[in-house]
Design a protein around this motif. Structure first.
Motif, PDB file in Angstrom:
ATOM      1  N   ALA A 144      -4.057   3.349 -10.461  1.00 13.47           N
ATOM      2  CA  ALA A 144      -3.023   3.036  -9.463  1.00 13.47           C
ATOM      3  C   ALA A 144      -1.669   3.410 -10.060  1.00 13.47           C
ATOM      4  O   ALA A 144      -1.259   2.846 -11.079  1.00 13.47           O
ATOM      5  N   THR A 145      -0.981   4.361  -9.430  1.00 14.47           N
ATOM      6  CA  THR A 145       0.311   4.835  -9.916  1.00 14.47           C
ATOM      7  C   THR A 145       1.406   4.377  -8.968  1.00 14.47           C
ATOM      8  O   THR A 145       1.295   4.534  -7.746  1.00 14.47           O
ATOM      9  N   ASN A 146       2.464   3.821  -9.538  1.00 13.77           N
ATOM     10  CA  ASN A 146       3.591   3.348  -8.725  1.00 13.77           C
ATOM     11  C   ASN A 146       4.425   4.554  -8.294  1.00 13.77           C
ATOM     12  O   ASN A 146       5.073   5.205  -9.116  1.00 13.77           O
ATOM     13  N   THR A 147       4.420   4.836  -7.010  1.00  9.33           N
ATOM     14  CA  THR A 147       5.180   5.973  -6.475  1.00  9.33           C
ATOM     15  C   THR A 147       6.490   5.530  -5.812  1.00  9.33           C
ATOM     16  O   THR A 147       7.195   6.352  -5.241  1.00  9.33           O
ATOM     17  N   SER A 148       6.797   4.237  -5.893  1.00 12.74           N
ATOM     18  CA  SER A 148       8.045   3.745  -5.299  1.00 12.74           C
ATOM     19  C   SER A 148       9.188   3.911  -6.291  1.00 12.74           C
ATOM     20  O   SER A 148       8.998   4.372  -7.417  1.00 12.74           O
ATOM     21  N   GLY A 149      10.363   3.514  -5.893  1.00 13.66           N
ATOM     22  CA  GLY A 149      11.528   3.660  -6.767  1.00 13.66           C
ATOM     23  C   GLY A 149      11.841   2.427  -7.581  1.00 13.66           C
ATOM     24  O   GLY A 149      12.852   2.392  -8.293  1.00 13.66           O
ATOM     25  N   SER A 150      10.987   1.393  -7.515  1.00 13.04           N
ATOM     26  CA  SER A 150      11.255   0.175  -8.277  1.00 13.04           C
ATOM     27  C   SER A 150       9.953  -0.449  -8.737  1.00 13.04           C
ATOM     28  O   SER A 150       8.877  -0.132  -8.233  1.00 13.04           O
ATOM     29  N   ALA A 151      10.066  -1.354  -9.713  1.00 14.41           N
ATOM     30  CA  ALA A 151       8.875  -2.003 -10.261  1.00 14.41           C
ATOM     31  C   ALA A 151       8.234  -2.915  -9.216  1.00 14.41           C
ATOM     32  O   ALA A 151       8.913  -3.498  -8.362  1.00 14.41           O
ATOM     33  N   CYS A 152       6.909  -3.017  -9.284  1.00 14.67           N
ATOM     34  CA  CYS A 152       6.181  -3.942  -8.413  1.00 14.67           C
ATOM     35  C   CYS A 152       4.993  -4.501  -9.174  1.00 14.67           C
ATOM     36  O   CYS A 152       4.616  -3.991 -10.228  1.00 14.67           O
ATOM     37  N   THR A 153       4.436  -5.564  -8.639  1.00 10.72           N
ATOM     38  CA  THR A 153       3.353  -6.278  -9.320  1.00 10.72           C
ATOM     39  C   THR A 153       2.026  -6.035  -8.617  1.00 10.72           C
ATOM     40  O   THR A 153       1.904  -6.260  -7.406  1.00 10.72           O
ATOM     41  N   LEU A 154       1.065  -5.582  -9.391  1.00 10.74           N
ATOM     42  CA  LEU A 154      -0.300  -5.428  -8.870  1.00 10.74           C
ATOM     43  C   LEU A 154      -1.025  -6.754  -9.075  1.00 10.74           C
ATOM     44  O   LEU A 154      -1.345  -7.137 -10.199  1.00 10.74           O
ATOM     45  N   LEU A 155      -1.271  -7.457  -7.992  1.00 10.83           N
ATOM     46  CA  LEU A 155      -1.915  -8.757  -8.066  1.00 10.83           C
ATOM     47  C   LEU A 155      -3.435  -8.618  -7.995  1.00 10.83           C
ATOM     48  O   LEU A 155      -3.965  -7.760  -7.287  1.00 10.83           O
ATOM     49  N   GLN A 156      -4.086  -9.475  -8.736  1.00  5.98           N
ATOM     50  CA  GLN A 156      -5.535  -9.592  -8.684  1.00  5.98           C
ATOM     51  C   GLN A 156      -6.269  -8.289  -9.035  1.00  5.98           C
ATOM     52  O   GLN A 156      -6.064  -7.719 -10.103  1.00  5.98           O
TER      53      GLN A 156
ATOM     54  N   TYR B 161       0.824  -1.223   0.000  1.00  4.15           N
ATOM     55  CA  TYR B 161       0.000   0.000   0.000  1.00  4.15           C
ATOM     56  C   TYR B 161       0.850   1.263   0.000  1.00  4.15           C
ATOM     57  O   TYR B 161       0.436   2.302  -0.499  1.00  4.15           O
ATOM     58  N   GLY B 162       2.087   1.187   0.530  1.00 10.27           N
ATOM     59  CA  GLY B 162       2.956   2.358   0.522  1.00 10.27           C
ATOM     60  C   GLY B 162       3.611   2.618  -0.828  1.00 10.27           C
ATOM     61  O   GLY B 162       4.227   3.672  -1.033  1.00 10.27           O
ATOM     62  N   ASP B 163       3.482   1.658  -1.772  1.00  9.41           N
ATOM     63  CA  ASP B 163       4.101   1.812  -3.100  1.00  9.41           C
ATOM     64  C   ASP B 163       3.171   2.453  -4.120  1.00  9.41           C
ATOM     65  O   ASP B 163       3.625   2.864  -5.192  1.00  9.41           O
ATOM     66  N   ILE B 164       1.886   2.524  -3.793  1.00 10.74           N
ATOM     67  CA  ILE B 164       0.870   2.868  -4.794  1.00 10.74           C
ATOM     68  C   ILE B 164       0.005   4.041  -4.331  1.00 10.74           C
ATOM     69  O   ILE B 164      -0.403   4.110  -3.170  1.00 10.74           O
ATOM     70  N   LYS B 165      -0.284   4.916  -5.275  1.00 16.12           N
ATOM     71  CA  LYS B 165      -1.269   5.974  -5.053  1.00 16.12           C
ATOM     72  C   LYS B 165      -2.475   5.675  -5.944  1.00 16.12           C
ATOM     73  O   LYS B 165      -2.323   5.417  -7.138  1.00 16.12           O
ATOM     74  N   VAL B 166      -3.676   5.688  -5.352  1.00 13.10           N
ATOM     75  CA  VAL B 166      -4.893   5.374  -6.108  1.00 13.10           C
ATOM     76  C   VAL B 166      -5.783   6.607  -6.179  1.00 13.10           C
ATOM     77  O   VAL B 166      -6.052   7.254  -5.158  1.00 13.10           O
ATOM     78  N   THR B 167      -6.238   6.899  -7.383  1.00 13.39           N
ATOM     79  CA  THR B 167      -7.187   8.010  -7.594  1.00 13.39           C
ATOM     80  C   THR B 167      -8.408   7.474  -8.314  1.00 13.39           C
ATOM     81  O   THR B 167      -8.360   6.414  -8.968  1.00 13.39           O
ATOM     82  N   ALA B 168      -9.532   8.221  -8.174  1.00  7.84           N
ATOM     83  CA  ALA B 168     -10.789   7.798  -8.794  1.00  7.84           C
ATOM     84  C   ALA B 168     -11.337   8.909  -9.684  1.00  7.84           C
ATOM     85  O   ALA B 168     -11.235  10.090  -9.352  1.00  7.84           O
ATOM     86  N   ALA B 169     -11.925   8.519 -10.817  1.00  4.56           N
ATOM     87  CA  ALA B 169     -12.546   9.482 -11.737  1.00  4.56           C
ATOM     88  C   ALA B 169     -13.865   8.906 -12.225  1.00  4.56           C
ATOM     89  O   ALA B 169     -13.973   7.686 -12.472  1.00  4.56           O
ATOM     90  N   LYS B 170     -14.867   9.777 -12.365  1.00  5.68           N
ATOM     91  CA  LYS B 170     -16.169   9.330 -12.857  1.00  5.68           C
ATOM     92  C   LYS B 170     -16.092   9.020 -14.346  1.00  5.68           C
ATOM     93  O   LYS B 170     -15.370   9.677 -15.096  1.00  5.68           O
ATOM     94  N   ALA B 171     -16.847   8.006 -14.740  1.00  8.59           N
ATOM     95  CA  ALA B 171     -16.961   7.722 -16.165  1.00  8.59           C
ATOM     96  C   ALA B 171     -17.809   8.797 -16.818  1.00  8.59           C
ATOM     97  O   ALA B 171     -18.599   9.485 -16.153  1.00  8.59           O
ATOM     98  N   ASP B 172     -17.661   8.952 -18.133  1.00  9.68           N
ATOM     99  CA  ASP B 172     -18.399   9.982 -18.864  1.00  9.68           C
ATOM    100  C   ASP B 172     -19.807   9.470 -19.165  1.00  9.68           C
ATOM    101  O   ASP B 172     -20.118   9.012 -20.271  1.00  9.68           O
ATOM    102  N   GLU B 173     -20.675   9.558 -18.149  1.00  8.24           N
ATOM    103  CA  GLU B 173     -22.049   9.071 -18.291  1.00  8.24           C
ATOM    104  C   GLU B 173     -22.929   9.755 -17.238  1.00  8.24           C
ATOM    105  O   GLU B 173     -22.450  10.242 -16.220  1.00  8.24           O
ATOM    106  N   VAL B 174     -24.223   9.800 -17.531  1.00  6.60           N
ATOM    107  CA  VAL B 174     -25.184  10.397 -16.595  1.00  6.60           C
ATOM    108  C   VAL B 174     -26.410   9.471 -16.543  1.00  6.60           C
ATOM    109  O   VAL B 174     -27.020   9.186 -17.585  1.00  6.60           O
ATOM    110  N   PRO B 175     -26.801   9.025 -15.334  1.00  9.94           N
ATOM    111  CA  PRO B 175     -26.119   9.215 -14.058  1.00  9.94           C
ATOM    112  C   PRO B 175     -24.844   8.358 -14.010  1.00  9.94           C
ATOM    113  O   PRO B 175     -24.651   7.460 -14.818  1.00  9.94           O
ATOM    114  N   THR B 176     -24.029   8.620 -13.050  1.00  9.55           N
ATOM    115  CA  THR B 176     -22.754   7.904 -12.933  1.00  9.55           C
ATOM    116  C   THR B 176     -22.992   6.489 -12.438  1.00  9.55           C
ATOM    117  O   THR B 176     -23.550   6.283 -11.354  1.00  9.55           O
ATOM    118  N   GLU B 177     -22.565   5.531 -13.240  1.00  9.58           N
ATOM    119  CA  GLU B 177     -22.657   4.134 -12.855  1.00  9.58           C
ATOM    120  C   GLU B 177     -21.268   3.497 -12.660  1.00  9.58           C
ATOM    121  O   GLU B 177     -21.167   2.466 -12.005  1.00  9.58           O
TER     122      GLU B 177
END
Length: 249
Positions: free
Chosen positions: A134-146, A112-128
Motif C-alpha cells: 500500500a503506497t500513500n499517493t496523497s500529499g500528506s501522511a495518513c494512518t493505515l488502520l487494522q 481509498y483515494g489516498d492509497i494505491k495497492v499492488t500485489a506480488a506473488k511470494a517466491d514459492e511454487v505453488p503460490t500460497e
C-alpha cells in the motif's frame, strides 16, 4: 675742669649703654611673644584641618556605605527579576514543546483515494502467499488502520478474508506521502483443489476509526492470475516491513 668733663663723658656713655641693653631685651621679649603666637596659630590651623579631614573621611565612609547598600539592593532586585524571567521562559518553552506540531499518531485514517495497492506473488511454487503493498499517493501522511479487507470475488458476495492476530503491530501504521506499508496474505494451501478459483482482480477496503471505510480499491492480480482457496485465505495486518515469524502463517 678737665676732670669734670671726662666724668660727664663717661656717665653719658654708661647711660647710652644701659639704654641699648634695655632696648635689646625689650625687642627679644616681643619676638618671643610673636613667635609663640604664630606657633599657636599654626597649631590651631593644623588641628582645624585635621578635624576637617577626619569629618570628610567619615562623610565619605558614610556615603560609601549608603552607596554600597543601594547597590546591593539594586543588584538583589535584578537577580530576583532575572531568576523569575528565566523560570517563565523555561515554562514557556516546555509549554511550546508540549503543544508543538502534530505527532505522527494523529495523522488521519487513510481513505481509498489516498492509497494505491499492488500485489506480488511470494517466491514459492505453488503460490500460497502474496504480498500487498500500500503506497500513500496523497500529499500528506495518513494512518493505515487494522488490516486490508480483502474480497476475492464480487464485493457484495465474497467472503472477507480474516486477519491473523499475531501479525498485529504495536501501534497503527502511519505512512508519509510516497511511503509504503505491507501485508502478507495467504491465498491457498498449495496444490490444486476443487474449491480453488482463479481471480484476475480483487477488492481491498480500508478501515476508518469507526469501522470499514467507504470505497473499494481494485487490485490487479499478478500475471496469470491467482488460484485462490477462500476457505484457506488469511491476511496479516499492515506493517512497515514484513517480519519473520509474526507475518508467516
Amino acid at each position: 675742669m678737665r676732670t669734670h668733663h671726662k666724668s660727664s663723658v663717661l656717665a653719658a656713655a654708661a647711660i647710652a649703654a644701659l639704654s641699648l641693653g634695655l632696648t635689646a631685651c625689650g625687642g627679644t621679649d616681643t619676638g618671643a611673644k610673636d613667635a609663640g603666637s604664630a606657633s599657636a596659630s599654626q597649631q590651631s590651623s593644623g588641628n582645624a584641618s585635621a578635624g576637617s579631614t577626619d569629618k570628610g573621611t567619615a562623610a565619605a565612609g558614610e556615603a560609601d556605605q549608603t552607596a554600597a547598600k543601594s547597590g546591593s539592593g539594586s543588584t538583589g532586585g535584578s537577580t530576583a527579576t532575572g531568576g523569575t524571567s528565566g523560570g517563565t521562559g523555561t515554562k514557556g518553552s516546555t509549554t511550546g514543546a508540549s503543544t508543538g506540531g502534530k505527532s505522527s499518531a494523529e495523522a488521519p485514517a487513510c481513505a481509498y483515494g489516498d492509497i494505491k495497492v499492488t500485489a506480488a506473488k511470494a517466491d514459492e511454487v505453488p503460490t500460497e502467499h502474496i504480498v500487498l503493498t500500500a503506497t500513500n499517493t496523497s500529499g500528506s501522511a495518513c494512518t493505515l488502520l487494522q488490516y486490508p479487507l480483502i474480497a476475492f470475488g464480487p464485493i457484495q458476495t465474497a467472503k472477507d478474508v480474516p486477519a491473523v492476530a499475531k501479525s498485529k503491530p504495536a501501534a497503527p501504521i502511519v505512512v508519509k506521502p510516497g511511503a509504503p506499508a505491507y501485508a502478507n496474505v495467504r491465498i491457498a494451501l498449495g496444490g490444486t483443489h476443487e474449491d480453488n478459483k482463479v481471480v484476475k482482480t480483487f477488492n481491498v477496503n480500508l478501515f476508518a476509526p469507526e469501522g470499514p471505510a467507504e470505497g473499494s480499491i481494485v487490485v490487479q492480480a499478478p500475471a496469470g492470475g491467482l488460484a485462490v482457496d477462500e476457505a484457506a485465505a488469511k491476511t496479516g495486518y499492515w506493517t512497515y516491513e514484513l517480519r519473520n515469524g509474526a507475518d508467516e502463517f
